[in-house]
Design a protein around this motif. Structure first.
Motif, mmCIF file in Angstrom:
data_model
loop_
_atom_site.group_PDB
_atom_site.id
_atom_site.type_symbol
_atom_site.label_atom_id
_atom_site.label_comp_id
_atom_site.label_asym_id
_atom_site.label_seq_id
_atom_site.Cartn_x
_atom_site.Cartn_y
_atom_site.Cartn_z
ATOM 1 N N ASN A 58 0.805 -1.225 0.000
ATOM 2 C CA ASN A 58 0.000 0.000 0.000
ATOM 3 C C ASN A 58 0.839 1.276 0.000
ATOM 4 N N THR A 59 1.972 1.244 0.695
ATOM 5 C CA THR A 59 2.788 2.441 0.877
ATOM 6 C C THR A 59 4.242 2.141 0.545
ATOM 7 N N LEU A 60 4.869 3.050 -0.171
ATOM 8 C CA LEU A 60 6.292 2.940 -0.489
ATOM 9 C C LEU A 60 7.048 3.804 0.505
ATOM 10 N N ARG A 61 8.024 3.205 1.199
ATOM 11 C CA ARG A 61 8.754 3.909 2.255
ATOM 12 C C ARG A 61 10.256 3.726 2.099
ATOM 13 N N ALA A 70 6.170 9.312 -4.453
ATOM 14 C CA ALA A 70 6.101 8.643 -5.757
ATOM 15 C C ALA A 70 4.775 8.985 -6.418
ATOM 16 N N PRO A 71 4.781 9.133 -7.750
ATOM 17 C CA PRO A 71 3.531 9.450 -8.441
ATOM 18 C C PRO A 71 2.528 8.289 -8.365
ATOM 19 N N ALA A 72 1.268 8.621 -8.408
ATOM 20 C CA ALA A 72 0.196 7.618 -8.290
ATOM 21 C C ALA A 72 0.308 6.546 -9.366
ATOM 22 N N PHE A 74 2.939 5.313 -10.692
ATOM 23 C CA PHE A 74 4.019 4.395 -10.330
ATOM 24 C C PHE A 74 3.539 3.414 -9.260
ATOM 25 N N LEU A 75 2.881 3.941 -8.238
ATOM 26 C CA LEU A 75 2.379 3.099 -7.158
ATOM 27 C C LEU A 75 1.303 2.134 -7.648
ATOM 28 N N ALA A 76 0.469 2.576 -8.583
ATOM 29 C CA ALA A 76 -0.600 1.727 -9.109
ATOM 30 C C ALA A 76 -0.050 0.510 -9.842
ATOM 31 N N ALA A 77 1.167 0.616 -10.364
ATOM 32 C CA ALA A 77 1.770 -0.491 -11.112
ATOM 33 C C ALA A 77 2.430 -1.527 -10.201
ATOM 34 N N LEU A 78 2.575 -1.216 -8.910
ATOM 35 C CA LEU A 78 3.213 -2.151 -7.985
ATOM 36 C C LEU A 78 2.211 -3.206 -7.521
ATOM 37 N N SER A 98 17.628 10.917 -6.242
ATOM 38 C CA SER A 98 17.542 11.325 -4.849
ATOM 39 C C SER A 98 16.670 12.554 -4.687
ATOM 40 N N GLY A 99 16.843 13.521 -5.552
ATOM 41 C CA GLY A 99 16.007 14.720 -5.501
ATOM 42 C C GLY A 99 14.550 14.432 -5.808
ATOM 43 N N ALA A 100 14.307 13.559 -6.788
ATOM 44 C CA ALA A 100 12.928 13.242 -7.199
ATOM 45 C C ALA A 100 12.129 12.555 -6.102
ATOM 46 N N VAL A 101 12.743 11.622 -5.386
ATOM 47 C CA VAL A 101 11.987 10.882 -4.374
ATOM 48 C C VAL A 101 11.832 11.637 -3.070
ATOM 49 N N ARG A 102 12.532 12.722 -2.921
ATOM 50 C CA ARG A 102 12.447 13.488 -1.675
ATOM 51 C C ARG A 102 11.552 14.709 -1.778
ATOM 52 N N ARG A 103 11.056 15.005 -2.948
ATOM 53 C CA ARG A 103 10.136 16.134 -3.063
ATOM 54 C C ARG A 103 8.733 15.609 -3.401
ATOM 55 N N ALA A 104 7.744 16.346 -3.013
ATOM 56 C CA ALA A 104 6.359 15.906 -3.235
ATOM 57 C C ALA A 104 5.996 16.024 -4.696
#
Length: 104
Positions: A58-61, A70-72, A74-78, A98-104
């Motif tokens: 459910n959650t990527l951490r 992470a964009p929706a 991307f998560l929907a494909a997991l 690193s920059g991409a995963v740390r910003r909303a």
């Protein structure tokens, strides 16, 4: 407590909350191989420079338990199956990742 020891404790607690025994974590941790070991029966991959992430279905951490931005799509494909892996954008792109995963 060192950051590495704290991260390991958090990871153990998180996996425990999913019903994964602590022994499973020990089996997942990388170890040095003895000289002359045959890698044929093992699943191995090239080490890529990425960011470790844990997916509980459910959650990527991050290992620190903070949520990965992470964009929706991307998560929907997991899958709904828990995963432990590394997010990677390709060679020589760690700073961008690193920059991409740390910003909303």
């Amino acid at each position: 407590m060192s950051g590495k020891a704290w991260s390991r404790r958090v990871l153990l607690a998180w996996l425990g909350s999913l019903g994964v025994p602590a022994l499973a974590l020990e089996q997942l941790m990388a170890k040095s191989a003895s000289a002359g070991i045959d890698p044929t029966p093992y699943l191995v991959s090239e080490k890529l420079d990425g960011v470790r992430a844990l997916w509980d279905g459910n959650t990527l951490r991050f290992r620190s338990c903070r949520t990965v931005a992470a964009p929706a799509w991307f998560l929907a494909a997991l899958p709904k199956t828990p995963l432990d892996g590394e997010l990677c954008m390709g060679r020589r792109r760690f700073d961008e990742l690193s920059g991409a995963v740390r910003r909303a």
